[in-house]
Design an enzyme around this catalytic site. Structure first.
Site, PDB file in Angstrom:
ATOM      1  N   HIS A 138       0.808  -1.236   0.000  1.00 21.02           N
ATOM      2  CA  HIS A 138       0.000   0.000   0.000  1.00 21.02           C
ATOM      3  C   HIS A 138       0.836   1.278   0.000  1.00 21.02           C
ATOM      4  O   HIS A 138       1.917   1.340   0.581  1.00 21.02           O
ATOM      5  CB  HIS A 138      -0.907   0.013   1.237  1.00 21.02           C
ATOM      6  CG  HIS A 138      -0.105   0.071   2.503  1.00 21.02           C
ATOM      7  ND1 HIS A 138       0.229   1.249   3.126  1.00 21.02           N
ATOM      8  CD2 HIS A 138       0.469  -0.907   3.231  1.00 21.02           C
ATOM      9  CE1 HIS A 138       0.955   1.008   4.186  1.00 21.02           C
ATOM     10  NE2 HIS A 138       1.131  -0.304   4.269  1.00 21.02           N
ATOM     11  N   HIS A 147      12.027   0.572 -12.790  1.00 17.92           N
ATOM     12  CA  HIS A 147      11.775  -0.829 -13.151  1.00 17.92           C
ATOM     13  C   HIS A 147      11.873  -1.663 -11.871  1.00 17.92           C
ATOM     14  O   HIS A 147      12.946  -1.750 -11.264  1.00 17.92           O
ATOM     15  CB  HIS A 147      12.826  -1.267 -14.178  1.00 17.92           C
ATOM     16  CG  HIS A 147      12.644  -2.661 -14.688  1.00 17.92           C
ATOM     17  ND1 HIS A 147      13.308  -3.138 -15.784  1.00 17.92           N
ATOM     18  CD2 HIS A 147      11.884  -3.690 -14.259  1.00 17.92           C
ATOM     19  CE1 HIS A 147      12.961  -4.393 -16.007  1.00 17.92           C
ATOM     20  NE2 HIS A 147      12.097  -4.751 -15.091  1.00 17.92           N
TER      21      HIS A 147
HETATM   22  O1  JB2 Z   1      15.929   3.123 -30.438  1.00 18.96           O
HETATM   23  C1  JB2 Z   1      15.442   2.003 -30.569  1.00 18.96           C
HETATM   24  C2  JB2 Z   1      16.068   0.824 -30.079  1.00 18.96           C
HETATM   25  N1  JB2 Z   1      17.246   0.597 -29.436  1.00 18.96           N
HETATM   26  C3  JB2 Z   1      17.336  -0.739 -29.241  1.00 18.96           C
HETATM   27  N2  JB2 Z   1      14.220   1.826 -31.188  1.00 18.96           N
HETATM   28  C4  JB2 Z   1      13.658   0.603 -31.355  1.00 18.96           C
HETATM   29  N3  JB2 Z   1      12.487   0.530 -31.968  1.00 18.96           N
HETATM   30  N4  JB2 Z   1      14.257  -0.534 -30.929  1.00 18.96           N
HETATM   31  C5  JB2 Z   1      15.435  -0.418 -30.290  1.00 18.96           C
HETATM   32  N5  JB2 Z   1      16.245  -1.350 -29.760  1.00 18.96           N
HETATM   33  C6  JB2 Z   1      15.951  -2.784 -29.801  1.00 18.96           C
HETATM   34  O2  JB2 Z   1      15.436  -3.200 -28.552  1.00 18.96           O
HETATM   35  C7  JB2 Z   1      17.157  -3.665 -30.023  1.00 18.96           C
HETATM   36  O3  JB2 Z   1      17.508  -3.723 -31.403  1.00 18.96           O
HETATM   37  C8  JB2 Z   1      16.672  -5.016 -29.493  1.00 18.96           C
HETATM   38  O4  JB2 Z   1      16.062  -5.800 -30.498  1.00 18.96           O
HETATM   39  C9  JB2 Z   1      15.620  -4.621 -28.441  1.00 18.96           C
HETATM   40  C10 JB2 Z   1      16.043  -4.942 -27.024  1.00 18.96           C
HETATM   41  O5  JB2 Z   1      15.929  -6.330 -26.829  1.00 18.96           O
HETATM   42  P1  JB2 Z   1      16.669  -7.116 -25.672  1.00 18.96           P
HETATM   43  O6  JB2 Z   1      16.076  -8.457 -25.610  1.00 18.96           O
HETATM   44  O7  JB2 Z   1      18.137  -6.975 -25.862  1.00 18.96           O
HETATM   45  O8  JB2 Z   1      16.363  -6.275 -24.336  1.00 18.96           O
HETATM   46  P2  JB2 Z   1      14.971  -5.990 -23.643  1.00 18.96           P
HETATM   47  O9  JB2 Z   1      15.080  -4.607 -23.112  1.00 18.96           O
HETATM   48  O10 JB2 Z   1      13.826  -6.323 -24.500  1.00 18.96           O
HETATM   49  O11 JB2 Z   1      14.931  -7.028 -22.429  1.00 18.96           O
HETATM   50  C11 JB2 Z   1      15.841  -6.921 -21.347  1.00 18.96           C
HETATM   51  O12 JB2 Z   1      15.183  -6.391 -20.197  1.00 18.96           O
HETATM   52  C12 JB2 Z   1      14.074  -7.199 -19.757  1.00 18.96           C
HETATM   53  C13 JB2 Z   1      13.429  -6.488 -18.574  1.00 18.96           C
HETATM   54  C14 JB2 Z   1      16.359  -8.330 -21.075  1.00 18.96           C
HETATM   55  O13 JB2 Z   1      17.362  -8.263 -20.115  1.00 18.96           O
HETATM   56  C15 JB2 Z   1      15.230  -9.221 -20.595  1.00 18.96           C
HETATM   57  O14 JB2 Z   1      15.725 -10.498 -20.249  1.00 18.96           O
HETATM   58  C16 JB2 Z   1      14.534  -8.601 -19.398  1.00 18.96           C
HETATM   59  N6  JB2 Z   1      13.407  -9.423 -18.988  1.00 18.96           N
END
Ligand code: JB2
Length: 214
Positions: A138, A147
């Site tokens: 709460h 995050h």
């Molecule tokens: O400026 C951007 C950009 N920069 C990176 N614009 C857009 N549209 N996309 C962008 N990206 C993309 O985000 C990258 O090319 C990549 O495909 C994606 C990030 O994917 P990743 O799996 O590396 O990280 P995440 O942030 O989705 O996930 C992380 O954080 C989560 C909380 C991981 O550590 C996960 O395991 C975790 N659960």
């Protein structure tokens, strides 16, 4: 309303899944990495880069931040600001398996993911993530772009600053404040207030250097 997810990595997959479970149609994803273009995430196409959304009518479009990790570069917060400057509005995401109590305020783009519990009178700032099975009791206040990672637990009346990461399985006892831009490492137990930009780990949580983060 058309819904698009920004990013096509791990976090994007989790939010697409939550949106699907909520009965929403996701029209596409956009990703900076051209190698992802044309692929599918849970059946939803990666349309191209950020510019692929240029033609969208802003009042008929909602975007969802699919970038998870805040990190030192604050990529998630930068994406949020960049899309706001382009006139886009962010949808909130509430997985149907989450519990959201009464008098809870979720600001624009807040994400409450699978199995999370947000108890009464909490305020979750814009673009903040309450990730899988995190629990916030709460009257907590979660800053913009913060995050709260999977399984973290915040007792009542905790304050978390903007862009702070509370790592997987960390605990913050009642009434404590964690500043902005801080990192609470996975599994840490916070029993004292934590300053802005501090990095802490362990039980009880103490300051660490970057190389100790694990
Ligand atoms: O400026 C951007 C950009 N920069 C990176 N614009 C857009 N549209 N996309 C962008 N990206 C993309 O985000 C990258 O090319 C990549 O495909 C994606 C990030 O994917 P990743 O799996 O590396 O990280 P995440 O942030 O989705 O996930 C992380 O954080 C989560 C909380 C991981 O550590 C996960 O395991 C975790 N659960």
């Amino acid at each position: 309303m058309q819904v698009f997810v920004i990013g096509a990595g791990g976090h994007a997959k989790v939010v697409v899944d939550a949106l699907h479970r909520s009965g929403m149609t996701v029209h596409g994803l956009v990703d900076a990495d051209p190698r992802r273009h044309g692929s599918l995430v849970l059946g939803v196409p990666v349309l191209g880069g950020d510019e692929a959304l240029d033609p969208c009518e802003r009042n008929r479009t909602r975007v969802v931040n699919g970038l998870g990790a805040p990190g030192p570069a604050d990529l998630r917060a930068r994406i949020f600001s960049a899309y706001k400057s382009r006139g886009f509005a962010f949808a909130t995401v509430i997985d149907p398996s989450a519990v959201v109590g009464g008098d809870v305020l979720l600001e624009e783009g807040a994400q409450i993911l699978a199995g999370a519990v947000v108890q009464a009178s909490c305020r979750v700032g814009c673009d903040a993530i309450i990730n899988t099975r995190a629990a916030i009791d709460h009257d907590c206040r979660i800053g913009a772009h913060a995050h709260i990672a999977p399984g973290a637990v915040l007792s009542g009346s905790v304050r978390i600053g903007e862009r702070t990461l509370v790592g997987t399985g960390a605990t913050v006892i009642q009434g404590r404040q964690v500043g902005s831009g801080a990192l609470v490492a996975a599994g840490a137990v916070v029993i004292r207030d934590i300053a802005d930009a501090a990095r802490v780990a362990g039980n009880p949580a103490r300051p660490i250097r970057d190389r100790d983060r694990g």
